[in-house]
Enzyme design. Structure first.
Site, mmCIF file in Angstrom:
data_model
loop_
_atom_site.group_PDB
_atom_site.id
_atom_site.type_symbol
_atom_site.label_atom_id
_atom_site.label_comp_id
_atom_site.label_asym_id
_atom_site.label_seq_id
_atom_site.Cartn_x
_atom_site.Cartn_y
_atom_site.Cartn_z
ATOM 1 N N CYS A 63 26.577 127.542 55.562
ATOM 2 C CA CYS A 63 26.947 126.153 55.809
ATOM 3 C C CYS A 63 28.052 125.680 54.881
ATOM 4 O O CYS A 63 28.618 124.618 55.081
ATOM 5 C CB CYS A 63 25.746 125.242 55.637
ATOM 6 S SG CYS A 63 24.515 125.504 56.906
ATOM 7 N N ASP A 81 27.727 124.736 51.743
ATOM 8 C CA ASP A 81 27.215 124.195 50.493
ATOM 9 C C ASP A 81 25.698 124.300 50.417
ATOM 10 O O ASP A 81 25.005 124.295 51.426
ATOM 11 C CB ASP A 81 27.716 122.782 50.192
ATOM 12 C CG ASP A 81 27.572 121.832 51.353
ATOM 13 O OD1 ASP A 81 26.787 122.124 52.261
ATOM 14 O OD2 ASP A 81 28.243 120.784 51.322
ATOM 15 N N CYS A 114 31.884 122.439 47.254
ATOM 16 C CA CYS A 114 33.152 121.891 46.798
ATOM 17 C C CYS A 114 32.926 120.954 45.623
ATOM 18 O O CYS A 114 31.807 120.738 45.176
ATOM 19 C CB CYS A 114 33.826 121.163 47.941
ATOM 20 S SG CYS A 114 32.802 119.874 48.619
ATOM 21 N N CYS A 163 27.843 115.479 51.051
ATOM 22 C CA CYS A 163 27.485 116.060 49.757
ATOM 23 C C CYS A 163 26.430 115.208 49.064
ATOM 24 O O CYS A 163 25.516 115.730 48.431
ATOM 25 C CB CYS A 163 28.719 116.175 48.863
ATOM 26 S SG CYS A 163 29.958 117.288 49.513
#
Ligand code: PLP
Lengths: 279, 407
Positions: A35, A37, A61, A105
């Site tokens: 995926c 992350d 990231c 995130c």
């Protein structure tokens, strides 16, 4: 290049609480390599029942790393009941905001926290209970509906930014849109339980159309030397004929759609379509 | 930002060569005439444009009349493909590859909408090294094929396709052939007297000319429909007053490229090789993407397992090192680059890919600098990564990820 806040950059370049607690009280793992992350959160409770220590490991990231680092800072010293209330928006706010494409995130941070608390309590993961909507990124309907409700999302694109759902093959876009509408409807129902949508009978509809034409539209057109006549109503199609200056005006189609149709939709019902009959 | 800039992102764009700037400057100030004008003040500009046309033609082995100036590589690509379809309205099949730049890829995916009727598009796959299967290509050509559009060299990996053979196979069947040579022109020798392509795209800013100028080469005798219809500029093949200074700059850049072709293939290649070999040696779990030899001399794409590209780039940025990544996060999409996916690069690798693209302006000292800075960055990020420990390879927790694109 992404515009990251100084706080995001700081937490990315100098991440706090990196690692894994040995013998932790709670462990939460979300995401996967595929995926793009993934986050593993571990915490330990103190004798007072508050989170004494929290550590993370993150693949992802800059904003994924910063969100994880922020999360560990935020939950230290909290009771689990307090920590539970942290939303992804709280994490993003703590960092001074995240680019909208990167909101997922912060969502990942929150989900890791939930997973870790559930793990401590020996409960199943709440969000994984739902039906998987996005196969590419393994996102369930419960996750999507919660993001839509909490962050007031209105489009598939926004849902993708927040949850990643729909960011792969795109096959689930229709289902995501359905979920958005479902949430909207549920919210609507909560707010105004009494009000039922009006259903006009045909007679009422035609009467109302005539009234609006007479009262609102004709006076406006006459000011410009034009006029309009109602020819017929067939279902939702309103057939009219333009007269006077309007009939020869090159902008007449714009007048019809932009003005007449808009007004009728606003004041009668929003499914009406206006068509010109040339005689 | 760091004060020093180590620029290794030349496939994204290049520095305008100082010689090019110098050549352009007068055409912003004293010599501002319109080349179409009847007076000699404008006429002298027209002569300079003619010179640019000759310089560009010379670099690629073409005739000056075969050069059409455009506004960018993307316009050249669109013009070529749309022209071929318009000139053969009965043919509805396009052959291309899965690794084209979006300038070709997205256009091919939207042909139906643009024309209002169906097209069949064959996007040829590539193998693990990024190469095409020529037999499969040959089989894809049909009576209905209007045009083949295949890039000369890939922007992400630098992999070079056998355009000469491919164009010849199309020519035998009377099929028009377009190549997006935006990354190839100036880096490798091209001689269109021997390669039977009908259309070829060039973009100025990839070879030390400014952004916003491009060329479409159209072979003499190839049917042509203009994309921008207007004035008689470019002999009616592309309307719009010429971007004079940039065209002159592009002419100069092509002249320089011809002179430096040798440097590109010796010095630049050696620097690239040193960088690549150094990275692969110093960093465990690292892999080159793309065929080792069938490649542009300036490009290397390397994947570092278990770390994410954007995070790597931001750390490099602190040292002023400019590179790019095929990771999902850098582009804002959620999936890694379509090129790496088409090559079957595993997700564990694709997310951590970094492309360095060099130019004649890079030095060995810069390569050493990168070789010094990058290994600890990767090591640090791996420390952060939950996958780095051997027992944690692959997916963990959550509702499992079954990416559609892993096929
Ligand atoms: C292979 C390729 N084709 C086309 C383009 C587009 O060129 P331009 O930016 O001039 O439109 C690029 C540059 O990004 C490229 O690398």
């Amino acid at each position: 290049m992404w515009e990251y806040t100084d706080k995001v950059k700081d937490h990315f370049l100098n991440p706090r609480n990196v690692g894994e607690i040995e013998d932790p009280d709670g462990v939460g793992e979300v995401g996967s390599l595929a995926c793009g992350d993934a986050l593993k959160l571990t915490f330990k409770l103190g004798p007072d029942g508050r989170i004494a220590d929290a550590k993370f490991k993150t693949f992802g990231c800059a904003s994924a790393i910063a969100s994880s680092s922020a999360l560990t800072e935020m939950i230290k010293g909290l009771t689990l009941e307090e920590a539970e209330k942290i939303t992804n928006e709280d994490i993003a706010n703590y960092l001074g905001g995240l680019p909208k494409e990167k909101m997922h995130c912060s969502v990942m941070g929150r989900e890791a926290l939930e997973a870790a608390i559930a793990n401590y309590r020996g409960q199943p993961l709440p969000m994984a209970q739902g039906e998987v909507v996005c196969e590419c990124f393994g996102v369930t309907d419960l996750e999507i509906k919660r993001a839509v409700a909490e962050s007031n999302l209105t489009s598939v694109e926004e849902v993708t930014n927040f949850t990643k759902a729909g960011g792969g093959c795109g096959k689930c876009h229709d289902r995501i849109m359905e979920l958005i509408l479902e949430v909207r409807k549920e919210q609507h129902a909560e707010r105004k339980p009494a009000e039922k949508p009006k259903r006009l009978t045909n007679i009422q509809k035609i009467k109302l159309i005539e009234e609006v034409l007479e009262r609102e539209i004709r006076p406006a057109l006459r000011k410009d030397g034009g006029d309009i006549e109602l020819i017929d109503v067939d279902g939702d199609v309103v057939m009219v004929s333009l007269r006077g200056a309007c009939s020869s005006c090159v902008a007449s189609q714009t007048t019809l759609k932009e003005y007449v149709e808009k007004k009728l939709r606003e004041l009668v019902t929003d499914t009406l379509v206006v068509e010109e009959v040339r005689q | 930002m760091s004060e020093r800039v180590v620029y290794m992102d030349n496939n994204a764009t290049t520095r305008v060569a100082p010689e090019v700037v110098e050549e352009m400057l007068p055409y912003f100030s004293e010599l501002y005439g319109n080349p179409s004008s009847m007076h000699s003040f404008g006429g002298q500009v027209g002569r300079k444009i003619a010179e640019a046309r000759e310089r560009i033609a010379a670099l690629i082995g073409a005739q000056p009349e075969e050069i059409i100036f455009t506004s960018c590589g993307t316009e050249s690509d669109s013009t070529a493909i749309l022209s071929a379809l318009q000139s053969q309205p009965g043919k509805r099949h396009v052959v291309t590859t899965r690794v084209e730049h979006p300038a070709v890829k997205n256009l091919c995916e939207h042909l139906d909408k643009l024309f209002g009727h169906k097209h069949r598009v064959t996007a040829l796959p590539v193998d693990r090294e990024g190469l095409l299967d020529l037999e499969q290509y040959e089989k894809s050509l049909t009576e209905d094929t209007a045009i083949v559009s295949v890039m000369w060299a890939n922007n992400e990996t630098g992999v070079i396709f056998p355009i000469e053979e491919m164009a010849a196979l199309a020519r035998e069947r009377g099929i028009l052939f377009h190549t997006d040579a935006v990354q190839a022109v100036g880096k490798i020798p091209i001689n269109l007297a021997e390669v039977p392509v009908d259309f070829l795209s060039i973009s100025g800013h990839k070879l030390h000319a400014p952004k916003g100028v491009g060329v479409l080469y159209v072979r003499k005798g190839t049917p042509f429909f203009p994309f921008l219809v207007g004035g008689h500029q470019e002999r009616g093949r592309r309307g719009g007053t010429e971007n004079v200074a940039s065209i002159i700059g592009l002419g100069k850049a092509c002249e320089l490229a011809a002179q430096r072709m040798n440097v590109e293939n010796t010095k630049v290649r050696a620097l690239r090789d040193k960088l690549e070999a150094g990275l692969l040696e110093k960093i465990p779990h690292a892999l080159r993407n793309g065929h080792k030899d069938k490649r542009l001399p300036n490009t290397t794409s390397v994947s570092f397992e278990f770390v994410e590209g954007e995070a790597i780039l931001l750390h490099l940025d602190r040292y002023g090192i400019c590179a790019s990544s095929g990771s999902a996060c850098t582009s804002g999409s959620l999936e890694p680059s379509h090129v790496l996916r088409a090559m079957g690069v595993p997700f564990t690798m694709a997310h951590g890919s970094i492309r360095f693209s060099l130019s004649v302006y890079n030095t060995e000292e810069e390569v050493d600098f990168v070789l010094d800075k990058l290994p600890p960055i990767i090591a640090n990020l791996r420390e952060l990564s939950p996958f780095w420990q051997a027992e944690h390879r692959g997916a963990v927790g959550g509702a499992g990820c079954k990416c559609s694109c892993s096929s």
